[in-house]
Design an enzyme around this catalytic site. Structure first.
Site, mmCIF file in Angstrom:
data_model
loop_
_atom_site.group_PDB
_atom_site.id
_atom_site.type_symbol
_atom_site.label_atom_id
_atom_site.label_comp_id
_atom_site.label_asym_id
_atom_site.label_seq_id
_atom_site.Cartn_x
_atom_site.Cartn_y
_atom_site.Cartn_z
ATOM 1 N N MET A 196 39.796 30.461 72.924
ATOM 2 C CA MET A 196 38.779 30.637 71.982
ATOM 3 C C MET A 196 38.701 29.232 71.045
ATOM 4 S SD MET A 196 38.760 34.545 71.082
ATOM 5 C CE MET A 196 39.218 35.737 72.213
ATOM 6 N N MET B 61 31.268 40.403 80.374
ATOM 7 C CA MET B 61 31.766 40.912 79.219
ATOM 8 C C MET B 61 31.309 42.490 79.025
ATOM 9 S SD MET B 61 33.751 38.712 78.289
ATOM 10 C CE MET B 61 34.483 39.384 76.539
ATOM 11 N N HIS C 125 45.442 37.321 82.368
ATOM 12 C CA HIS C 125 44.177 36.857 81.844
ATOM 13 C C HIS C 125 44.328 36.253 80.505
ATOM 14 C CE1 HIS C 125 39.746 37.112 81.074
ATOM 15 N NE2 HIS C 125 39.907 37.203 79.934
ATOM 16 N N ASP D 89 42.951 34.094 77.400
ATOM 17 C CA ASP D 89 41.827 33.993 76.628
ATOM 18 C C ASP D 89 42.104 32.667 75.795
ATOM 19 O OD1 ASP D 89 39.891 36.231 77.332
ATOM 20 O OD2 ASP D 89 41.756 37.441 76.341
ATOM 21 N N SER E 221 45.485 40.883 79.405
ATOM 22 C CA SER E 221 44.956 39.898 78.617
ATOM 23 C C SER E 221 46.210 39.478 77.690
ATOM 24 C CB SER E 221 43.643 40.152 78.072
ATOM 25 O OG SER E 221 43.652 39.271 76.793
ATOM 26 N N MET F 33 36.366 30.479 76.220
ATOM 27 C CA MET F 33 35.578 30.933 75.178
ATOM 28 C C MET F 33 35.236 29.804 74.437
ATOM 29 S SD MET F 33 36.305 34.956 74.826
ATOM 30 C CE MET F 33 37.950 34.516 75.497
ATOM 31 N N HIS G 109 40.204 32.370 80.952
ATOM 32 C CA HIS G 109 38.614 32.479 80.089
ATOM 33 C C HIS G 109 38.413 31.591 79.099
ATOM 34 C CE1 HIS G 109 36.118 36.179 78.258
ATOM 35 N NE2 HIS G 109 35.255 34.967 78.739
ATOM 36 N N ASP H 27 35.452 42.525 81.155
ATOM 37 C CA ASP H 27 36.334 42.420 80.359
ATOM 38 C C ASP H 27 35.963 42.969 78.990
ATOM 39 O OD1 ASP H 27 38.218 40.780 78.653
ATOM 40 O OD2 ASP H 27 37.585 38.922 79.000
HETATM 41 C C1 DX5 Z 1 37.676 39.396 74.291
HETATM 42 C C2 DX5 Z 1 38.719 38.776 75.565
HETATM 43 C C3 DX5 Z 1 39.237 39.875 76.169
HETATM 44 C C4 DX5 Z 1 40.281 40.862 75.061
HETATM 45 C C5 DX5 Z 1 39.997 41.940 76.027
HETATM 46 O O1 DX5 Z 1 36.902 38.248 73.708
HETATM 47 O O2 DX5 Z 1 37.776 38.211 76.310
HETATM 48 O O3 DX5 Z 1 39.741 39.532 77.196
HETATM 49 O O4 DX5 Z 1 41.621 40.378 75.301
HETATM 50 O O5 DX5 Z 1 40.795 43.048 74.972
HETATM 51 P P1 DX5 Z 1 40.667 44.715 75.094
HETATM 52 O O6 DX5 Z 1 41.257 44.855 76.273
HETATM 53 O O7 DX5 Z 1 41.730 45.076 73.969
HETATM 54 O O8 DX5 Z 1 39.294 44.911 74.797
HETATM 55 ZN ZN ZN Z 2 38.830 37.647 78.203
#
Ligand code: DX5
Ligand code: ZN
Length: 214
Positions: A34, A136, A30, A32, A7, A65, A63, A174
């Site tokens: 948000m 998650m 990956h 993210d 990620s 969010m 991903h 994740d």
């Molecule tokens: C959190 C993200 C993850 C995050 C995971 O909301 O969706 O993808 O980057 O980070 P680690 O591996 O540090 O928990």
């Molecule tokens: Zn993620």
């Protein structure tokens, strides 16, 4: 075979190309996204995915969010995402179904993501058309949180549903994945492991990826 999806949330955004190339031995990248509404944090959007697409051939696992993700599916597909995951909590079921339909029209792989509060059975209306289910193992929003062992039961239940209704579907976890927790997730049935801090917090990124594969 376990797949690793670093990620970039834990990468250095001022050196993103360098950090993406450092993770090129992984299977997926990956990303993210948000929006500051579905989760409290704000990260990156469509233009950044477009720039990432120009600097790597890696499979981009994006991903989302974000609230009402149906609004952004076409834009992220055009930006070069290979797979998009939408949270089942992010909109009414009819609009989640619509988001998946647009993914199909755009030729991107389809994924549904579950917050920890959401039951495994929530995937049932969509399971036969999904390419991946994302469970998650932390509350979404931030990297570096502790792995929620209580989510292993959801991983096992989703694995059973996948095996029954769509064995080709992948199962991704994740949050909080590290060398100690990766085997737990894999034993529960996950075959794709996302890892942010365990990859980008390591001095040797290829070695960290290899350690997570087990
Ligand atoms: C959190 C993200 C993850 C995050 C995971 O909301 O969706 O993808 O980057 O980070 P680690 O591996 O540090 O928990
Ligand atoms: Zn993620």
């Amino acid at each position: 075979m376990i797949k690793i999806a670093p990620s970039i949330l834990s990468a250095d955004f001022a050196n993103l190309e360098r950090d993406i190339k450092a993770a090129s031995s992984a299977d997926y990248l990956h990303v993210d996204v948000m929006d500051g509404a579905f989760v409290p944090n704000i990260t990156i959007g469509v233009p950044v995915v477009s720039s990432i697409r120009k600097c790597t051939d890696m499979f981009l696992d994006v991903h989302l969010m974000v609230e009402k993700p149906v609004r952004y599916i076409e834009a992220f597909a055009k930006a070069g995402a290979d797979l998009l995951s939408v949270h089942l909590e992010a909109d009414h079921p009819t609009r989640i179904a619509e988001a998946l339909r647009i993914m199909g029209d755009c030729g991107v792989k389809k994924a549904a993501a579950l917050r920890p509060i959401t039951k495994a059975e929530a995937v049932l209306p969509y399971i036969e058309e999904l390419d991946l289910v994302l469970v998650m193992t932390v509350e979404p929003g931030f990297g570096g949180q502790a792995f929620m062992e209580s989510q292993l039961e959801t991983v096992r239940r989703v694995r059973a549903l996948i095996d029954k209704y769509n064995p080709a579907c992948e199962l991704e976890v994740d949050g909080g994945i590290a060398p100690q927790t990766a085997p737990l997730a894999a034993e529960a049935g996950a075959n794709v492991l996302v890892a942010g801090s365990a990859v980008y917090g390591a001095a040797d990124i290829p070695a960290a990826i290899a350690a997570l594969r087990g």
